[in-house]
Design a protein around this motif. Structure first.
Motif, short mmCIF file in Angstrom:
data_model
loop_
_atom_site.label_atom_id
_atom_site.label_comp_id
_atom_site.label_asym_id
_atom_site.label_seq_id
_atom_site.Cartn_x
_atom_site.Cartn_y
_atom_site.Cartn_z
N ASP A 39 0.85 -1.19 0.00
CA ASP A 39 0.00 0.00 0.00
C ASP A 39 0.88 1.23 0.00
N GLU A 40 1.27 1.65 -1.17
CA GLU A 40 2.09 2.83 -1.32
C GLU A 40 1.70 3.54 -2.60
N PRO A 41 1.53 4.84 -2.55
CA PRO A 41 1.17 5.54 -3.79
C PRO A 41 2.34 5.55 -4.78
N ALA A 42 2.00 5.33 -6.05
CA ALA A 42 3.02 5.35 -7.09
C ALA A 42 2.35 5.73 -8.40
N GLU A 43 3.13 6.24 -9.32
CA GLU A 43 2.56 6.66 -10.60
C GLU A 43 2.45 5.50 -11.59
N VAL A 44 2.95 4.33 -11.23
CA VAL A 44 2.81 3.14 -12.06
C VAL A 44 2.12 2.04 -11.25
N GLN A 45 1.60 1.04 -11.95
CA GLN A 45 0.90 -0.06 -11.28
C GLN A 45 1.86 -1.10 -10.72
N ALA A 46 3.01 -1.28 -11.36
CA ALA A 46 3.95 -2.32 -10.95
C ALA A 46 5.38 -1.85 -11.15
N GLN A 47 6.26 -2.33 -10.28
CA GLN A 47 7.68 -2.11 -10.44
C GLN A 47 8.35 -3.48 -10.56
N VAL A 48 9.27 -3.59 -11.52
CA VAL A 48 9.83 -4.88 -11.89
C VAL A 48 11.35 -4.85 -11.77
N VAL A 49 11.92 -5.96 -11.30
CA VAL A 49 13.37 -6.15 -11.32
C VAL A 49 13.64 -7.46 -12.05
N ILE A 50 14.65 -7.46 -12.90
CA ILE A 50 15.01 -8.64 -13.69
C ILE A 50 16.42 -9.06 -13.29
#
Length: 132
Positions: A39-50
């Protein structure tokens, strides 16, 4: 739409620690996927690391090649197969894609497996949606 901006990359050490300590994971060869909704506001729906392990691929050239292929497959398929199906009421999704394969696969195989990984992810989180 078909970009992979800085905001979509998971770089925060705090978020990475949270993901790997508290997140859920599953295996769909050649990927191990970890995920966690926060639960944190962000301008994107998902953050990804590869991630491609140095233990299996000693040469940086090989690791970078695989990471480029995975990133490109993610970039091309995230809008249609990932973002449109994400639940908007659960907050920010932290998502980790770890390559655990034993050989260097071509782009078409990586793309096909990444789409299958997305489908498996949505099957896993779907029962949780019904309970809420």
């Amino acid at each position: 739409m078909y970009t992979f901006r800085k905001e979509e990359r998971l770089c925060s050490r705090k978020h990475l620690d949270l993901l790997f300590k508290n997140g859920s994971s599953f295996l769909l060869y050649p990927f191990r996927v970890s995920y966690l909704f926060i639960d944190e506001p962000a301008e994107v729906q998902a953050q990804v690391v590869i991630n491609v392990p140095k233990k299996r691929y000693k040469r940086a050239v090989d690791r970078n090649l695989l990471k480029r292929r995975i990133r490109e497959a993610y970039r091309l398929n995230k809008q249609n197969n990932f973002y449109t199906k994400l639940p908007s009421d659960r907050g920010l999704l932290l998502f980790s894609i770890q390559f655990i394969g034993k050989e260097k696969y071509d782009f078409s195989f990586v793309e096909k497996k990444l789409i299958a990984t997305f489908n498996r992810f949505f099957k896993l989180i779907e029962p949780n949606e019904v309970n809420k």
